[in-house]
Write a protein that holds these residues in place. Structure first.
Motif, PDB file in Angstrom:
ATOM      1  N   ALA A 299       0.842  -1.209   0.000  1.00 25.10           N
ATOM      2  CA  ALA A 299       0.000   0.000   0.000  1.00 25.10           C
ATOM      3  C   ALA A 299       0.874   1.255   0.000  1.00 25.10           C
ATOM      4  CB  ALA A 299      -0.919  -0.008   1.217  1.00 25.10           C
ATOM      5  N   ARG A 300       1.933   1.237   0.793  1.00 31.23           N
ATOM      6  CA  ARG A 300       2.827   2.393   0.864  1.00 31.23           C
ATOM      7  C   ARG A 300       3.474   2.647  -0.501  1.00 31.23           C
ATOM      8  NH1 ARG A 300       4.429   4.393   5.548  1.00 31.23           N
ATOM      9  NH2 ARG A 300       4.177   2.386   6.600  1.00 31.23           N
ATOM     10  N   GLU A 301       3.870   1.545  -1.161  1.00 32.00           N
ATOM     11  CA  GLU A 301       4.503   1.688  -2.485  1.00 32.00           C
ATOM     12  C   GLU A 301       3.524   2.265  -3.520  1.00 32.00           C
ATOM     13  OE1 GLU A 301       5.951  -2.274  -3.144  1.00 32.00           O
ATOM     14  OE2 GLU A 301       7.335  -2.066  -1.440  1.00 32.00           O
ATOM     15  N   ARG A 302       2.228   2.039  -3.314  1.00 31.87           N
ATOM     16  CA  ARG A 302       1.229   2.618  -4.215  1.00 31.87           C
ATOM     17  C   ARG A 302       0.937   4.076  -3.882  1.00 31.87           C
ATOM     18  NH1 ARG A 302      -1.753  -2.394  -3.329  1.00 31.87           N
ATOM     19  NH2 ARG A 302      -2.788  -1.306  -1.641  1.00 31.87           N
ATOM     20  N   GLY A 303       1.536   4.574  -2.785  1.00 30.60           N
ATOM     21  CA  GLY A 303       1.309   5.956  -2.387  1.00 30.60           C
ATOM     22  C   GLY A 303       0.220   6.128  -1.338  1.00 30.60           C
ATOM     23  N   GLU A 304      -0.311   5.005  -0.816  1.00 28.18           N
ATOM     24  CA  GLU A 304      -1.307   5.104   0.257  1.00 28.18           C
ATOM     25  C   GLU A 304      -0.582   5.260   1.597  1.00 28.18           C
ATOM     26  OE1 GLU A 304      -5.149   2.915  -0.494  1.00 28.18           O
ATOM     27  OE2 GLU A 304      -3.776   1.463  -1.344  1.00 28.18           O
ATOM     28  N   ARG A 305      -1.344   5.605   2.641  1.00 25.39           N
ATOM     29  CA  ARG A 305      -0.729   5.767   3.970  1.00 25.39           C
ATOM     30  C   ARG A 305      -1.269   4.707   4.918  1.00 25.39           C
ATOM     31  NH1 ARG A 305      -1.304  11.695   5.979  1.00 25.39           N
ATOM     32  NH2 ARG A 305      -0.187  10.726   7.706  1.00 25.39           N
ATOM     33  N   PRO A 306      -0.643   3.527   4.938  1.00 24.22           N
ATOM     34  CA  PRO A 306      -1.162   2.411   5.750  1.00 24.22           C
ATOM     35  C   PRO A 306      -0.887   2.612   7.241  1.00 24.22           C
ATOM     36  CG  PRO A 306       0.923   1.798   4.762  1.00 24.22           C
ATOM     37  CD  PRO A 306       0.592   3.167   4.228  1.00 24.22           C
ATOM     38  N   PRO A 307      -1.705   1.989   8.089  1.00 20.83           N
ATOM     39  CA  PRO A 307      -1.418   1.971   9.540  1.00 20.83           C
ATOM     40  C   PRO A 307      -0.252   1.019   9.818  1.00 20.83           C
ATOM     41  CG  PRO A 307      -3.297   0.581   9.056  1.00 20.83           C
ATOM     42  CD  PRO A 307      -2.896   1.211   7.755  1.00 20.83           C
ATOM     43  N   ASP A 308       0.248   1.041  11.066  1.00 21.71           N
ATOM     44  CA  ASP A 308       1.248   0.046  11.486  1.00 21.71           C
ATOM     45  C   ASP A 308       0.600  -1.335  11.601  1.00 21.71           C
ATOM     46  OD1 ASP A 308       3.166   1.967  11.684  1.00 21.71           O
ATOM     47  OD2 ASP A 308       2.991   2.197  13.866  1.00 21.71           O
ATOM     48  N   ALA A 309       1.399  -2.367  11.385  1.00 21.82           N
ATOM     49  CA  ALA A 309       0.891  -3.737  11.542  1.00 21.82           C
ATOM     50  C   ALA A 309       0.347  -3.952  12.962  1.00 21.82           C
ATOM     51  CB  ALA A 309       1.992  -4.751  11.231  1.00 21.82           C
ATOM     52  N   LEU A 310       1.011  -3.361  13.965  1.00 16.56           N
ATOM     53  CA  LEU A 310       0.544  -3.554  15.341  1.00 16.56           C
ATOM     54  C   LEU A 310      -0.806  -2.879  15.592  1.00 16.56           C
ATOM     55  CD1 LEU A 310       3.823  -3.303  17.450  1.00 16.56           C
ATOM     56  CD2 LEU A 310       2.392  -5.325  17.077  1.00 16.56           C
ATOM     57  N   ASP A 311      -1.087  -1.794  14.851  1.00 15.17           N
ATOM     58  CA  ASP A 311      -2.410  -1.177  14.984  1.00 15.17           C
ATOM     59  C   ASP A 311      -3.496  -2.091  14.415  1.00 15.17           C
ATOM     60  OD1 ASP A 311      -1.592   1.119  16.284  1.00 15.17           O
ATOM     61  OD2 ASP A 311      -1.214   2.205  14.415  1.00 15.17           O
ATOM     62  N   VAL A 312      -3.158  -2.804  13.348  1.00 15.39           N
ATOM     63  CA  VAL A 312      -4.118  -3.776  12.801  1.00 15.39           C
ATOM     64  C   VAL A 312      -4.350  -4.883  13.826  1.00 15.39           C
ATOM     65  CG1 VAL A 312      -4.612  -5.385  10.922  1.00 15.39           C
ATOM     66  CG2 VAL A 312      -3.372  -3.257  10.444  1.00 15.39           C
ATOM     67  N   LEU A 313      -3.270  -5.350  14.451  1.00 13.24           N
ATOM     68  CA  LEU A 313      -3.409  -6.359  15.511  1.00 13.24           C
ATOM     69  C   LEU A 313      -4.309  -5.838  16.635  1.00 13.24           C
ATOM     70  CD1 LEU A 313      -2.516  -9.031  16.959  1.00 13.24           C
ATOM     71  CD2 LEU A 313      -0.678  -7.692  17.987  1.00 13.24           C
ATOM     72  N   ASP A 314      -4.015  -4.625  17.129  1.00 17.48           N
ATOM     73  CA  ASP A 314      -4.727  -4.093  18.297  1.00 17.48           C
ATOM     74  C   ASP A 314      -6.191  -3.784  18.015  1.00 17.48           C
ATOM     75  OD1 ASP A 314      -2.596  -4.191  20.043  1.00 17.48           O
ATOM     76  OD2 ASP A 314      -2.015  -2.093  19.760  1.00 17.48           O
TER      77      ASP A 314
END
Lengths: 187, 187
Positions: A143-158
């Motif tokens: 997603a970041r490589e496409r120019g989007e601003r993804p959350p952290d993986a740990l935020d997805v976990l939480d």
């Protein structure tokens, strides 16, 4: 995998034995809970020899970890829909399906049982979490490589995985709308 | 409760027996995991008669539920600091202390084990969640009466309690900053 697969294909037999043993473990976890059955009982239910189980998995603990990693799809490829929102919604829906299926709670409970540091824990949580985090990270990196601003993986976990796991563990239902809502809230 | 409390005060002895039995259960859960010990083993470790355990708790399952509800402070009063942010931060810090203490993970794992619907579950999750939700709701209602705009109790469960529980269950550490961050994010 088909029951009519010819016996001369060793991959077929091996896959069948694997599936039978995994199913026997899942049933025993559901019926008795972690810690209350032996390799002998698993083998008997699966219709295989004890020695087949030991030869393939080495120990009860390795077998249980293998079941958890497989049943929770920790080794499956992550969605690649072309957008962060699409990937996260698809991923969350997959996890929801895994853990709300007939044996889902039993497998999640087994994952918890195997994850501790104490005498009862087998460090399976490290493997499970490491796999999950690595997969998530690669999806978020795309997603970041496409120019989007993804959350952290740990935020997805939480904020996506943890609420679903806790609700399932404590016997509360989760709906597709609820799962989408968790993703939308995070984004 | 003091060891020197005179024997003629029945409340003292009863409280002492209660604490000894709870401690024995917590140790056995930590050492062996749920399902791998009997009332007789609990009584022996606590130094009381089996019949005392049965008379007071009725069954192993009721005793285990009692331990979970007590150890996770599900019966303790909620904070009342005068502000929603203060109440939630204090509450989250209390929960974090409970579940990161020496026997914390063992008790959380026991709560999970007792919560299922299946043959292994004892419905303790309903009692635990109902207590937690009732207490949370009264705290949030107080905030509303003061003119604040509190979140739903289930949002607190999903985005403050669930991440802490899952991180502890899977052996990841939680810090006071992390816990404050969960509350700030929710508010």
């Amino acid at each position: 995998m088909s029951e009519t697969e010819p016996a001369r294909r060793p991959g077929g037999r091996s896959a069948r034995v694997g599936a039978q043993v995994h199913q026997a473990v899942t049933e025993l976890v559901h019926e008795r809970g972690y810690g209350n059955f032996s390799v002998g009982e698993i083998a008997a239910r699966a219709g295989v020899a004890d020695s087949s189980v030991y030869r393939r998995w080495g120990s009860l603990e390795s077998l249980l970890s293998d079941v958890v990693l497989t049943r929770l799809n920790a080794r499956s490829p992550m969605p690649d829909t072309g957008s962060l929102a699409g990937d996260l919604r698809t991923y969350a829906a997959q996890v929801a399906r895994e853990i709300t299926g007939p044996d889902g709670v039993a497998v999640v409970r087994l994952a918890v049982a195997l994850s501790g540091d104490g005498p009862q824990g087998l460090g399976a949580g490290d493997g499970l979490l490491a796999e999950r985090t690595r997969q998530l990270q690669s999806m978020l990196d795309r997603a970041r490589e496409r120019g989007e601003r993804p959350p952290d993986a740990l935020d997805v976990l939480d904020h996506v995985l943890a609420p679903m796991y806790i609700r399932v563990l404590f016997g509360m239902g989760i709906t597709p709308e609820y799962v989408d809502g968790l993703v939308d809230r995070l984004l």
